[in-house]
Motif scaffolding. Structure first.
Motif, mmCIF file in Angstrom:
data_model
loop_
_atom_site.group_PDB
_atom_site.id
_atom_site.type_symbol
_atom_site.label_atom_id
_atom_site.label_comp_id
_atom_site.label_asym_id
_atom_site.label_seq_id
_atom_site.Cartn_x
_atom_site.Cartn_y
_atom_site.Cartn_z
ATOM 1 N N LEU A 148 62.968 53.560 10.371
ATOM 2 C CA LEU A 148 63.910 52.445 10.542
ATOM 3 C C LEU A 148 64.122 52.321 12.041
ATOM 4 N N PHE A 149 64.088 51.099 12.552
ATOM 5 C CA PHE A 149 64.253 50.863 13.993
ATOM 6 C C PHE A 149 63.315 51.794 14.795
ATOM 7 N N THR A 150 63.891 52.626 15.671
ATOM 8 C CA THR A 150 63.048 53.475 16.536
ATOM 9 C C THR A 150 63.133 54.946 16.132
ATOM 10 N N PHE A 151 63.455 55.213 14.867
ATOM 11 C CA PHE A 151 63.689 56.605 14.447
ATOM 12 C C PHE A 151 62.395 57.363 14.176
ATOM 13 N N SER A 161 60.987 56.203 24.844
ATOM 14 C CA SER A 161 62.232 56.401 24.093
ATOM 15 C C SER A 161 62.931 55.080 23.775
ATOM 16 N N GLY A 162 63.287 54.898 22.504
ATOM 17 C CA GLY A 162 64.157 53.791 22.115
ATOM 18 C C GLY A 162 63.548 52.404 22.186
ATOM 19 N N VAL A 163 62.253 52.291 22.443
ATOM 20 C CA VAL A 163 61.612 50.972 22.513
ATOM 21 C C VAL A 163 61.213 50.540 21.100
#
Lengths: 232, 232, 232, 232
Positions: free
Chosen positions: C24-27, C45-47
């Motif tokens: 999910l998302f950037t997990f 990270s986090g992109v």
């Protein structure tokens, strides 16, 4: 082409079932009624959804007799006919074997009202009609299913104008509404509520029904005299 | 091109498995038999579904010997061969590791007949074959798996013409049918019934099997002499 | 452009995670190593995945120092670096918070080997590393996570060449393999096995592990000297 | 066109809800606030997502009075208004009936912090506000819901700047954040965490909360002074 409107309505409503994830293969059917002409259009039996067209919808009267169409109508046609004949204010009926609602049907339990998602649509537990006597099953099964549904509502003191869904014990759900589209909407709501109620009991086995004030608030804000949900 | 028809049938049936959500990666295979020529076409081992073509389907005889094809056939080929050899009325076989059916296989339990979705397709509990003896496992494993399936049906007094699906204990399901397409249909039905039976027991741990009259009614209206489901 | 190959491999492997429903998302994050050059390419990270390009993959050495790239590498980079440094035969690492594997991680339980889907990939229970001491958590957390993973395997007598997946207690899974693509495959297998094991215990709370002969048969036919699965 | 920016933001955030699988039909709404002008844009009541446009977003002030728009705003508008009025640092609010979060709401239980997926976003259990007194329900229900949410946070000693999500007992979740987009992100995170916590308890009924050191480590690496997650 006197039946074109209900054929189109029944076709579009049937095509919503796979899109909403409510059917596998041909495990479901929708009908749309024309009360002026005393008939309904219903899915032909066993025909895959991607082969359906509006013209293939079979026209049947409220006694269950085919009025127009070369294909055999849904094997559940007599259940639809009985409900249309006795419930004057409905215009559409849906039958599916959707996963969670069918699992509840198999337990013979009513679905308790655990939250506002349920109370937004009805104030009662979603009823489960008991299985029929053997004589009725061996007799005119689909015809008797219609009466079993009506009797279950009556025995629980429920009105079909409010409670637009039922589980048939050991079988699967039926829903209805003023239109075929509304009946499909009810099938999707039932499936979502059935899943949530299942999860609720798994997470906490001793949970309570929603209290009366909250049930009434949510039902009335959508359906009461002073309803303020939606644009109508 | 004497095998073109079964290669095409096996290819199309294999491609249905990912579409129906029944396989992850290459965890499944379908074969289609030609009884006139005494052979079947089966998925090559470990080849991703999106790289399959009809030509890649391997042609194997009922002893399990490759007749045509450069690729190695499915590692489960001998199980298919044994079933084709002994069950003269089947034309397609499917093996998957679909989620719910595999979970039931891992419990070694039969799937009880809890509702009409099940009874529409078979009147018995869906059988689970016990794991084999160590000697059979260490021996000709896939060949013995075929006999384990046949013996499990026989021991329970079931006919393969009616019960077209089985769980292999600690392993996963096999299904079959008159055609490869029907066998895939059976795999999807099994997965849906397995999920519903799981949910049914979660919602009510003490639920009962469907009564005999209802089982018979639903099975017969689809499969009996007076069947009235579908267009045939 | 000395790092183009691993950037491309890491990019493609990262893009598989959302397609396989594992993030999910950037997990989640994937890395791909180049052992000749002593570096690996890892997700920034986090992109968000739909903003990734091969060029955005950050190049890091086995001490965890960034060698090339303007973006900050994944916050889990030091865990990857420790594993690459100590496990000479791996070329890819994946970390996700996939639903079922993460739920098992949160229970601190190993996943028992209940069926052949599991045994097709490893013969042991899927290990769960215990949570770290507070001092390690407050210290160089991601670095220590790498050692926690290695120690958990060692304490259970497992080899990383066979057991290519682990749960980190209260956290989530890590998987690895000879390539980034294989490590992603392992993440998807782990998630499927985790879901099946959960369902197995729900359906029958007292089920047993697969017996040794069946574990060995399935593992060896895919990975043993006489393996006959696939085309290699 | 002074409200164009928040209409666009609210529109885009609303459209994310069906894409993320968080709503069935119209069971959800998002608003986006403009603190300079003291208003927010919110979804019109009961309008299907595929008929939404930015222009249809209704502009409402923090007292709940419609400032611009011909459509009736969401029936939950007063809850949004109360929260915007009292919580100065939020710019977006979301309400859904997402499956797992709603099931937890129906149990009246807080969601325990079982893992790092949870601790990456907040250090406390996700609170469940108790159902309101009957007088509040029968009175200005949606307005009182806003206070019920604020009081539940206060009673548990939580700050809305950290805990950006809550369950409303017997009802469903609300989430918020600095922007509408962040509030939608929080709704998806809540749903994922709710599902994982449910599964965790099913797999092991006696599991423990994450220990304090691990909660703090994960929260601080994303949100603390020395945060090193992401690119900011």
């Amino acid at each position: 082409m006197p039946y074109q409107d209900i054929q189109q309505a029944a076709y579009e409503a049937n095509m919503q079932l796979p899109k909403l994830g409510l059917v596998l293969f041909t495990f479901g059917n929708v009908s749309a009624a024309d009360r002026q002409q005393g008939v309904f259009a219903i899915k032909p039996s066993g025909v895959p959804y991607d082969e359906l067209t509006p013209e293939k919808m079979v026209i049947v009267d409220f006694e269950g007799k085919t009025v127009q169409g070369n294909l055999r109508p849904s094997s559940d046609t007599l259940t639809h006919a009985v409900l249309y004949k006795h419930w004057e204010n409905i215009g559409g009926i849906v039958h599916t074997h959707s996963t969670y609602a069918t699992a509840w049907s198999q337990t013979l339990r009513d679905i308790p009202v655990y939250g506002t998602t349920h109370a937004d649509h009805l104030t009662a537990d979603i009823p489960c009609a008991p299985p029929m006597d053997d004589a009725m099953i061996k007799g005119n099964y689909e015809y008797e299913t219609g009466f079993q549904i009506m009797n279950a509502l009556r025995d629980k003191g429920l009105r079909y104008e409010e409670v637009e869904m039922i589980l048939v014990g050991n079988h699967a759900p039926f829903t209805w509404g003023k239109t075929a589209s509304k009946a499909v909407y009810n099938s999707a709501v039932l499936e979502a509520v059935a899943q949530m109620a299942y999860l609720t009991e798994q997470i906490y086995s001793d949970c309570s029904r929603l209290k009366a004030s909250l049930i009434q608030k949510h039902y009335q804000r959508k359906h009461g005299d002073g309803a303020y949900y939606g644009q109508d």
